[in-house]
Design a protein around this motif. Sequence first.
Motif: not given
Length: 217
Positions: A1-30
């Motif tokens: 069985m494969t074991k994946p790791l997602l490395l989300l780079l961010g957030p950066n100094a400008q939250p409007a330009t980074n999707s890392a936290s959005e993806i993390r929160v949305t994945m945790q909700a799913e």
Amino acid sequence: MTKPLLLLLGPNAQPATNSASEIRVTMQAEAQDPTFESVDLVEAPFKWWDGLEAARGAIADHQPSFVLLIATDPDARIVRVAGGARNRASPERDSSGHSWPGRALSPGGAQYLPATLPGDPLLEALREGQCPAERVGHPGLGVANRCFYGLLASGGPARIGCLHVPVSLESARRFNFATPSCYNRAMLLAAVRACLDGAQHAIIQCLGANAARPGPG
């Protein structure tokens, strides 16, 4: 069985330009989604030095069979699958305001390192999932490229791939940020799901379930 790791780079100094936290929160909700049940999820800081060290530490801790490094390109319209990383650095500032000292990431090192997780299965899975995507040679010359290059140069059994994702339309509206993106939050999650499926299929069917690269000799 494969074991994946997602490395989300961010957030950066400008939250409007980074999707890392959005993806993390949305994945945790799913979290009940079968695709995400066995996925380890780590956010690495958007910093020239600390980002790579955090990524290496996460790989050592989780011992994944493959890694997807996900970074945000505020100028991107669609998802970009990077074919490798360049031994070059731009003047981009990280979330601490620091720039890389010089142009080479590793003086004397290889000028280009190819991704060890094949990009074709990721692109195919994205397109089958109705997620617009394209292949690029490398993820720019900023912090994402530095992290990707450093991970590829480190070697190890885990196969490494990199995605550049656009800013979500919800985030752009929230922060009044002009973006060419055609991706909303649900599409970003669909893209991550598709790439996980594509990567696991490639490893199981083509590379062997342990994803180990042949040793010397």
